[in-house]
Design a protein around this motif. Structure first.
Motif: not given
Ligand code: NAD
Length: 259
Positions: A17-19, A36-38, A63-65, A90-92, A156-158, A160-162, A189-193
């Motif tokens: 995804g974004l990371g 870093v990822d779990y 690591a689990d953040v 700080n993206n996870a 909870p998403y809303v 925590t993001k606030h 909305a960004i096209l990620t998993p």
């Molecule tokens: P994603 O699910 O595609 O990827 C998230 C990554 O984070 C995965 O590799 C996952 O294994 C890892 N991860 C999740 N929990 C973890 C933990 N406890 N410890 C370590 N790694 C962990 O998601 P994404 O769409 O890439 O989202 C990344 C960030 O962007 C998130 O914080 C999400 O809320 C935010 N976000 C995404 C969008 C979107 O449209 N994609 C929109 C708004 C915000």
């Protein structure tokens, strides 16, 4: 192009995804990465692909953040290997399950808080002292348009993001004097998993229809691409950003202006 040669950048949630997109973008500019990822398997696959493609130095830490010791561990390891931390993405984060406020599963609620709120907090708690010693640092926390407005069935998403947006403001005003600029991004909305999974929950029979319908509500009539987020993050993590601090920047094709 913004020059990131030899800058040391930590990215959490880097396996996909974004990371992952930011890791590729920054590697292409010569940054040294601590990923870093779990999800160990996907993390190693991402790191290998980046090393093979860009030839840059990549450290991986599984690591689990949401676990404080694990966060202290990825910060220590990064300093041990690279000697400093210039930027911290700080993206996870996770979305949780969709349900109304009253019906929301409490265990899932707490998990979203542990990862999205505490995970982001622990990250800053351990990275900031390193940056303070250096007298330089750039932090980008990941909020969401759900950190600016409400989103039906995602309490909870809303929440925590606030909170991410709030913590960003506090870090900005407390550590700006140390040469550290802290900002948040609010992707639409960004096209990620993660988003693909959300469309499956909205319309299990036809997720593509849910995607098309959502895109039609955007001023650009498109969903965003991970690379379009990565380029903004790269600027905010770089020395080119000299005076943007404490902001939550929407990257959403203008959608947040509709509300
Ligand atoms: P994603 O699910 O595609 O990827 C998230 C990554 O984070 C995965 O590799 C996952 O294994 C890892 N991860 C999740 N929990 C973890 C933990 N406890 N410890 C370590 N790694 C962990 O998601 P994404 O769409 O890439 O989202 C990344 C960030 O962007 C998130 O914080 C999400 O809320 C935010 N976000 C995404 C969008 C979107 O449209 N994609 C929109 C708004 C915000």
């Amino acid at each position: 192009m913004i020059f990131m040669k030899d800058k040391v950048i930590i990215i959490t949630g880097a396996a996909m995804g974004l990371g992952q997109a930011a890791a590729e973008y920054l590697a292409n500019q010569g940054a040294k990465l601590s990923l870093v990822d779990y999800n160990e398997e996907e993390l190693e696959a991402t790191a290998k692909s980046i090393r093979d493609t860009y030839g840059t130095e990549v450290l991986t830490v599984t690591a689990d953040v949401s676990k404080e010791e694990a966060v202290a561990g990825y910060v220590d390891k990064t300093v041990e290997v690279f000697g400093r931390i210039d930027g911290f993405y700080n993206n996870a984060g996770i979305e949780g399950k969709q349900a109304s406020l009253v019906e929301y599963d409490l265990e899932v609620f707490k998990k979203v808080v542990d990862i999205n709120l505490m995970g982001v907090y622990y990250g800053m708690r351990y990275v900031l002292p390193v940056m303070q010693k250096q007298g330089f640092g750039r932090i980008v926390n990941v909020a969401s348009v759900g950190g600016i407005r409400g989103v039906i069935n995602q309490t909870p998403y809303v929440a925590t993001k606030h909170a991410v947006s709030g913590m960003t403001k506090n870090a900005a005003i407390e550590y700006g004097k140390d040469g550290i600029l802290t900002n948040a991004i609010a992707p639409g909305a960004i096209l990620t998993p993660m988003v693909a999974e959300a469309f499956k929950q909205v319309n299990p029979d036809d997720p593509k229809a849910a995607e098309t319908e959502y895109a039609q509500r955007n001023p650009t009539r498109k969903l965003g691409l991970p690379k379009q987020v990565a380029s903004v993050v790269s600027f905010l993590l770089s020395e080119e950003n000299g005076y943007v601090n404490g902001q939550t920047l929407a990257i959403d094709g203008g959608e947040s202006n509709l509300y």
